[in-house]
Write a protein that holds these residues in place. Structure first.
Motif, PDB file in Angstrom:
ATOM      1  N   LEU A  35      54.048  45.981   1.799  1.00  0.00           N
ATOM      2  CA  LEU A  35      54.150  46.426   3.187  1.00  0.00           C
ATOM      3  C   LEU A  35      52.874  46.129   3.958  1.00  0.00           C
ATOM      4  N   SER A  36      51.736  46.252   3.301  1.00  0.00           N
ATOM      5  CA  SER A  36      50.481  45.894   3.953  1.00  0.00           C
ATOM      6  C   SER A  36      50.434  44.405   4.267  1.00  0.00           C
ATOM      7  N   TYR A  37      50.992  43.601   3.364  1.00  0.00           N
ATOM      8  CA  TYR A  37      51.044  42.157   3.606  1.00  0.00           C
ATOM      9  C   TYR A  37      51.967  41.837   4.778  1.00  0.00           C
ATOM     10  N   LEU A  38      53.109  42.483   4.856  1.00  0.00           N
ATOM     11  CA  LEU A  38      54.022  42.268   5.979  1.00  0.00           C
ATOM     12  C   LEU A  38      53.420  42.743   7.296  1.00  0.00           C
ATOM     13  N   ASN A  39      52.656  43.813   7.232  1.00  0.00           N
ATOM     14  CA  ASN A  39      52.029  44.316   8.455  1.00  0.00           C
ATOM     15  C   ASN A  39      50.997  43.340   9.000  1.00  0.00           C
ATOM     16  N   SER A  40      50.249  42.682   8.117  1.00  0.00           N
ATOM     17  CA  SER A  40      49.248  41.718   8.554  1.00  0.00           C
ATOM     18  C   SER A  40      49.835  40.338   8.832  1.00  0.00           C
ATOM     19  N   SER A  41      50.964  40.011   8.193  1.00  0.00           N
ATOM     20  CA  SER A  41      51.601  38.703   8.396  1.00  0.00           C
ATOM     21  C   SER A  41      53.101  38.899   8.601  1.00  0.00           C
ATOM     22  N   PRO A  42      53.516  39.434   9.753  1.00  0.00           N
ATOM     23  CA  PRO A  42      54.958  39.684   9.961  1.00  0.00           C
ATOM     24  C   PRO A  42      55.783  38.413  10.017  1.00  0.00           C
ATOM     25  N   GLY A  43      55.164  37.279  10.325  1.00  0.00           N
ATOM     26  CA  GLY A  43      55.907  36.030  10.378  1.00  0.00           C
ATOM     27  C   GLY A  43      56.389  35.538   9.030  1.00  0.00           C
ATOM     28  N   SER A  44      55.850  36.092   7.946  1.00  0.00           N
ATOM     29  CA  SER A  44      56.261  35.672   6.601  1.00  0.00           C
ATOM     30  C   SER A  44      57.432  36.489   6.071  1.00  0.00           C
ATOM     31  N   PHE A  45      58.061  37.294   6.919  1.00  0.00           N
ATOM     32  CA  PHE A  45      59.160  38.154   6.458  1.00  0.00           C
ATOM     33  C   PHE A  45      60.308  37.318   5.890  1.00  0.00           C
ATOM     34  N   GLU A  46      60.732  36.315   6.618  1.00  0.00           N
ATOM     35  CA  GLU A  46      61.892  35.528   6.205  1.00  0.00           C
ATOM     36  C   GLU A  46      61.640  34.774   4.905  1.00  0.00           C
ATOM     37  N   THR A  47      60.434  34.319   4.692  1.00  0.00           N
ATOM     38  CA  THR A  47      60.143  33.492   3.512  1.00  0.00           C
ATOM     39  C   THR A  47      59.873  34.313   2.256  1.00  0.00           C
ATOM     40  N   ASP A  48      59.393  35.542   2.413  1.00  0.00           N
ATOM     41  CA  ASP A  48      58.972  36.331   1.248  1.00  0.00           C
ATOM     42  C   ASP A  48      59.896  37.487   0.920  1.00  0.00           C
ATOM     43  N   ILE A  49      60.867  37.797   1.787  1.00  0.00           N
ATOM     44  CA  ILE A  49      61.663  38.999   1.561  1.00  0.00           C
ATOM     45  C   ILE A  49      62.569  38.861   0.338  1.00  0.00           C
ATOM     46  N   GLU A  50      63.098  37.683   0.097  1.00  0.00           N
ATOM     47  CA  GLU A  50      63.980  37.502  -1.060  1.00  0.00           C
ATOM     48  C   GLU A  50      63.220  37.677  -2.371  1.00  0.00           C
ATOM     49  N   HIS A  51      62.033  37.141  -2.432  1.00  0.00           N
ATOM     50  CA  HIS A  51      61.217  37.318  -3.642  1.00  0.00           C
ATOM     51  C   HIS A  51      60.886  38.795  -3.854  1.00  0.00           C
ATOM     52  N   MET A  52      60.607  39.509  -2.765  1.00  0.00           N
ATOM     53  CA  MET A  52      60.292  40.929  -2.886  1.00  0.00           C
ATOM     54  C   MET A  52      61.494  41.727  -3.373  1.00  0.00           C
ATOM     55  N   VAL A  53      62.677  41.423  -2.850  1.00  0.00           N
ATOM     56  CA  VAL A  53      63.878  42.150  -3.268  1.00  0.00           C
ATOM     57  C   VAL A  53      64.194  41.872  -4.738  1.00  0.00           C
ATOM     58  N   ASN A  54      63.967  40.656  -5.202  1.00  0.00           N
ATOM     59  CA  ASN A  54      64.180  40.362  -6.619  1.00  0.00           C
ATOM     60  C   ASN A  54      63.253  41.185  -7.501  1.00  0.00           C
ATOM     61  N   MET A  55      62.009  41.350  -7.069  1.00  0.00           N
ATOM     62  CA  MET A  55      61.081  42.194  -7.836  1.00  0.00           C
ATOM     63  C   MET A  55      61.523  43.654  -7.811  1.00  0.00           C
ATOM     64  N   LEU A  56      61.967  44.132  -6.644  1.00  0.00           N
ATOM     65  CA  LEU A  56      62.409  45.526  -6.552  1.00  0.00           C
ATOM     66  C   LEU A  56      63.657  45.777  -7.396  1.00  0.00           C
ATOM     67  N   ASN A  57      64.545  44.820  -7.499  1.00  0.00           N
ATOM     68  CA  ASN A  57      65.727  44.997  -8.339  1.00  0.00           C
ATOM     69  C   ASN A  57      65.361  45.154  -9.807  1.00  0.00           C
ATOM     70  N   SER A  58      64.257  44.520 -10.227  1.00  0.00           N
ATOM     71  CA  SER A  58      63.801  44.685 -11.608  1.00  0.00           C
ATOM     72  C   SER A  58      63.070  46.005 -11.813  1.00  0.00           C
ATOM     73  N   TRP A  59      62.550  46.575 -10.744  1.00  0.00           N
ATOM     74  CA  TRP A  59      61.833  47.849 -10.829  1.00  0.00           C
ATOM     75  C   TRP A  59      62.767  49.041 -10.650  1.00  0.00           C
ATOM     76  N   VAL A  60      63.604  48.983  -9.630  1.00  0.00           N
ATOM     77  CA  VAL A  60      64.448  50.127  -9.278  1.00  0.00           C
ATOM     78  C   VAL A  60      65.707  50.075 -10.140  1.00  0.00           C
ATOM     79  N   THR A  61      65.675  50.827 -11.210  1.00  0.00           N
ATOM     80  CA  THR A  61      66.797  50.842 -12.160  1.00  0.00           C
ATOM     81  C   THR A  61      67.364  52.238 -12.363  1.00  0.00           C
ATOM     82  N   THR A  62      66.740  53.249 -11.768  1.00  0.00           N
ATOM     83  CA  THR A  62      67.229  54.617 -11.916  1.00  0.00           C
ATOM     84  C   THR A  62      67.324  55.278 -10.543  1.00  0.00           C
ATOM     85  N   GLU A  63      67.986  56.410 -10.506  1.00  0.00           N
ATOM     86  CA  GLU A  63      68.133  57.147  -9.244  1.00  0.00           C
ATOM     87  C   GLU A  63      66.789  57.656  -8.743  1.00  0.00           C
TER      88      GLU A  63
END
Length: 397
Positions: free
Chosen positions: A138-166
């Protein structure tokens, strides 16, 4: 002829008496002996080292100006004894230091062999937590909001590997909500992130998916609205940041439907209407400024939705703003902001009509003159079609 060559060098020459006072009393016959006597060179005024064998130091000091008559005596007197030269290397020879000695650490420092966390893992190589991962991204997105489209998919893939429980899903919702309401000017990017995660995060437990848990978190703050608008300054700031984030969330969050195109969350529309009533119920400067920002952000969309449903909620809000300008004890600058907001709404929120040019008139289109090109007089003064004048010179649109 030969007599002249047999004479001694200097014979027959006139000797001039030296004018030096030291040679004034010497006769002519002794001149040769005087020049053959050489006065010893003056040595540097350095005192010889005081020796321990000389008990009278004052006498040694008095004799420091005495200079040996021969150069070799002077050199010998200042030469260093061999015993003293050997004494220079004596600390090295007697040192107990070793290159194989163990590594030194200060008393207050614990070496890495002893740095072990409570759970038994090495403290220097701890794994990144979910909170650290999200805050860094989030700090990276705040400083570089223009990179949202290019980096969001990679971030979601990482979160899917982390978020596995309620529990981790609930933690993720809280982290994003907190950062979106705490970081200045991050509400827009935070709302975009929430919309992307609501459609691409895999985990969907029985308690609700990401979008449902996020709306539940927003409802918790919504229920405290009447208390927050009358709280202290810090409480009001947090509530105002929440209101602006909810406005961005209403515009960005899409709810997919099996029967038609995605739509906006109806529950957020109702919440925004009640939040504006809460802000106007305590018309202090901070609450009024927040209401102005919210209406500038969402006013056109809200009015279109209310008109489709046959509601006059926007007319009621404008009437309440006009009453506040007349009666409320707010600052002069805030009153000017409210009046400009009313003017913005009267011009259809600054939107250009799609009507044909033949249908647009100064009476039915408030932007009639605003949409015209810019004209200039002969002396360069700009004016529009509403201004009187006989000669127009068009210089640019």
């Amino acid at each position: 002829m030969t007599e002249n060559f047999d004479r001694a060098p200097g014979a027959g020459r006139a000797h001039i008496k030296p004018r030096s006072p030291g040679l004034a009393d010497v006769g002519d016959g002794d001149a040769t002996s005087v020049f053959n006597q050489r006065e010893p060179l003056r040595q540097p005024r350095t005192s010889p080292p005081l020796t321990e064998n000389n008990p009278n130091n004052s006498e040694a000091i008095g004799e420091e100006s005495r200079i040996p008559s021969k150069p070799h005596q002077f050199i010998h007197s200042h030469s260093t004894p061999a015993s003293k030269v050997k004494s220079v290397d004596s600390p090295v020879n007697t040192s107990i230091l070793s290159a194989n000695a163990p590594e030194f650490y200060p008393a207050s420092f614990s070496p890495y062999e002893e740095s072990v966390s409570e759970d038994g893992s090495d403290g220097y190589y701890t794994e990144m937590t979910l909170a650290e991962l999200v805050e860094e991204f989030l700090s990276y997105l705040n400083s570089s909001p223009g990179s949202f489209e290019t980096d969001i998919e990679h971030m979601v893939n990482m979160l899917n590997s982390w978020v596995t429980t309620e529990e981790t899903l609930q933690e993720l919702v809280e982290l994003i909500y907190t950062q979106s309401t705490a970081i200045p000017n991050f509400a827009y990017t935070g709302a975009r992130l929430c919309n992307f995660l609501s459609h691409n995060l895999v985990l969907s437990p029985a308690s609700g998916n990401f979008r449902q848990l996020l709306l539940k978190r927003c409802r918790t703050e919504y229920e405290q609205r009447d208390v927050a608008v009358r709280g202290d300054q810090e409480t009001q700031k947090k509530f105002q940041a929440y209101v602006l984030f909810l406005g961005e969330l209403y515009l960005r969050l899409e709810v997919k439907s099996a029967k038609g195109p995605p739509s906006r969350a109806e529950i957020l529309l109702i919440a925004l209407r009640e939040l504006m009533n809460a802000l106007f119920s305590n018309p202090v400067d901070g609450n009024l400024i927040c209401a102005v920002k919210l209406l500038k952000l969402t006013g056109s969309v809200l009015e279109d939705v209310w008109k489709e449903k046959g509601k006059s909620d926007m007319d009621q809000l404008v009437q309440r703003i006009e009453n506040i300008v007349l009666d409320a004890q707010c600052s002069r600058d805030v009153k000017q902001m409210l009046l400009r907001l009313v003017e913005l709404r009267s011009s259809n929120w600054g939107r250009v009509h799609a009507a044909a040019a033949s249908d647009a008139t100064p009476d039915n289109d408030p932007n009639y003159f605003m949409n015209e090109p810019t004209f200039y007089t002969a002396d360069g003064t700009p004016f529009t079609a509403a201004d009187p004048g006989d000669r127009w010179t068009r210089k640019g649109a």
